[in-house]
Write an enzyme that holds these catalytic residues in place. Sequence first.
Site, PDB file in Angstrom:
ATOM      1  N   VAL A 144      75.723  70.597  10.628  1.00  0.00           N
ATOM      2  CA  VAL A 144      75.032  71.881  10.645  1.00  0.00           C
ATOM      3  C   VAL A 144      73.901  71.805  11.663  1.00  0.00           C
ATOM      4  CG1 VAL A 144      73.713  73.547   9.300  1.00  0.00           C
ATOM      5  CG2 VAL A 144      75.596  72.295   8.224  1.00  0.00           C
ATOM      6  N   LYS A 145      73.897  72.722  12.610  1.00  0.00           N
ATOM      7  CA  LYS A 145      72.883  72.710  13.668  1.00  0.00           C
ATOM      8  C   LYS A 145      71.618  73.436  13.207  1.00  0.00           C
ATOM      9  CE  LYS A 145      74.235  73.258  18.005  1.00  0.00           C
ATOM     10  NZ  LYS A 145      74.892  73.831  19.216  1.00  0.00           N
ATOM     11  N   ILE A 146      70.494  72.736  13.270  1.00  0.00           N
ATOM     12  CA  ILE A 146      69.199  73.289  12.898  1.00  0.00           C
ATOM     13  C   ILE A 146      68.231  73.050  14.057  1.00  0.00           C
ATOM     14  CG2 ILE A 146      67.251  73.148  11.295  1.00  0.00           C
ATOM     15  CD1 ILE A 146      69.188  72.207   9.145  1.00  0.00           C
TER      16      ILE A 146
END
Length: 556
Positions: A144-146
């Site tokens: 998941v890209k944060i």
Amino acid sequence: MTFPIASDPLAELSAAGVSVWLDDLSRELLAGGELKRLITEKHVVGVTTNPTIFASALSKGDRYSEQLRRLEREGASVDDAILTLTSDDVRAGCRAFGPVHLRSGGTDGRVSVEVDPRLARDADATIDQARKLWETVGRPNLLVKIPATGEGLTAITRVIAEGISVNVTLIFSLERYRAVMDAYLAGLEQAEAAGRDLADVHSVASFFVSRVDTEVDRRLDAIGTPEARALRGKAAIANARLAHQAYEQMTAGSRWQGLAAAGARPQRPLWASTGVKDAAYPDTMYVGELVIAGTVNTMPGATLEAFADHGVLPARTPAVDARAAATAHFEALERVGVDFTDVTDTLERQGLAKFEDSWTELTASVDREMRATAPAAGGPGTSKAFPKKASGGADLLAIYLNDHLSGATAGLELFRRAAQTRQYREQGTALAELAHEVEQDRDSLTQIMADLAVPTAYAKVALGWLAEKAGRAKPNGHLLSRSPLSDVLELESMLLSVQGKAACWRGLRTLAETDGRLFAEHLDVLIERADRQSAVLERLRLAAVESVLRSTRPRV
């Protein structure tokens, strides 16, 4: 010293310990067999994606149409539709990389998907969406890209503590990168305290590369001294090398050593934004200069193909002397007046703004597609009933839009040529970025024409392309060759092209008030971007006028 060009440079890159990832994912790539070919033939072991990529995928082909029709019938919101589309593609990508994931012991075979960038300043909302993406995709090789904002750091620690694997994105400065590593370690410590298996938690830290040179070079060009210009094109690699030094320092520390003993996986540095934006630089620069074992390089398709064709590996891994040179480079930047802290702060703000713009374009694309494919009340399978125009008005609209498409085609050719012309070396970075945006704008226009059921007049488009070619022989003081005046005239032509495009967007924005086929919010983004492009071109034009016309002014 460098090795000769290898017969398979990507294989050599992989053998050197660099994981080759692709910065692209689409249903076409998945269904057409191209992703499988890249995995088997090009040594690709992971993929990253973002809203711009999904928006582009939606605009090409009809692989999403049936699903969008179903979602519209079910009453799904645009946000829910985006979650469904992206999750399905990412899940399919995870399946495609499943064998790589198993073969690498979970290190590679990773697919990244981005949280809504509008949540970048809201830690709790980011955490909630990260959980939702993790559960919806439901694959162990998801990342998941944060974004690495202050609020993002809080979210990263909490989701890592919950066992969610993360791709930390939008890192520019060493200070922020150290904070990212600290957030990861804190999350692992909390996960360990909760009894989680640390070996199941993975992370990469995406350190952006080429954008650093774009912004630093712009400032060096503005300073304009020989000392400043001699520093162009070196900050990005220097920054990345110092980032890797910080990573080594972290992994040598007792805090990490204790977590590693408990089974923790290192948060690998990932070199992102590795497509070269200045045509004056080698197109594989941000790959060949960053061959460091244990890192990831995620490349756009063009960069991947370029390195496969003529990539060259360095003779050895950058050593202490290279890092000392990197430190010296930043000292030199400070001496000539470049505030690198302000550079990285600016890049983070711009990066967040671009992410939000991309998300707006994605929502606009999904909204258009859902409304365009929705059945009318009269019965299933029929087209949605939009307000009809008189045939004369429709004909005039078709002529108007095709004229603009022809102009956009000619303008795009001019931008591409200008970005590659040696005479524009000092402005090459800005022009390369503009050429990319102008191409996106042209794609937006063709999509709008499709939404309005306006057929493309290919003969007229071809005439626009030919007109630009013929226009190279213009009265600039030289019949066919370039003269100093060419710079001024071409910049003025590009400026007029962008101003005409802005006028088209504003005209369509007015029609959007009464025509449901046009998406007003998307047009607002296009208008804002055109205004920004005009400002950049005006700055370059005035600089060219100052350089060319003042030096040739007749004496009195």
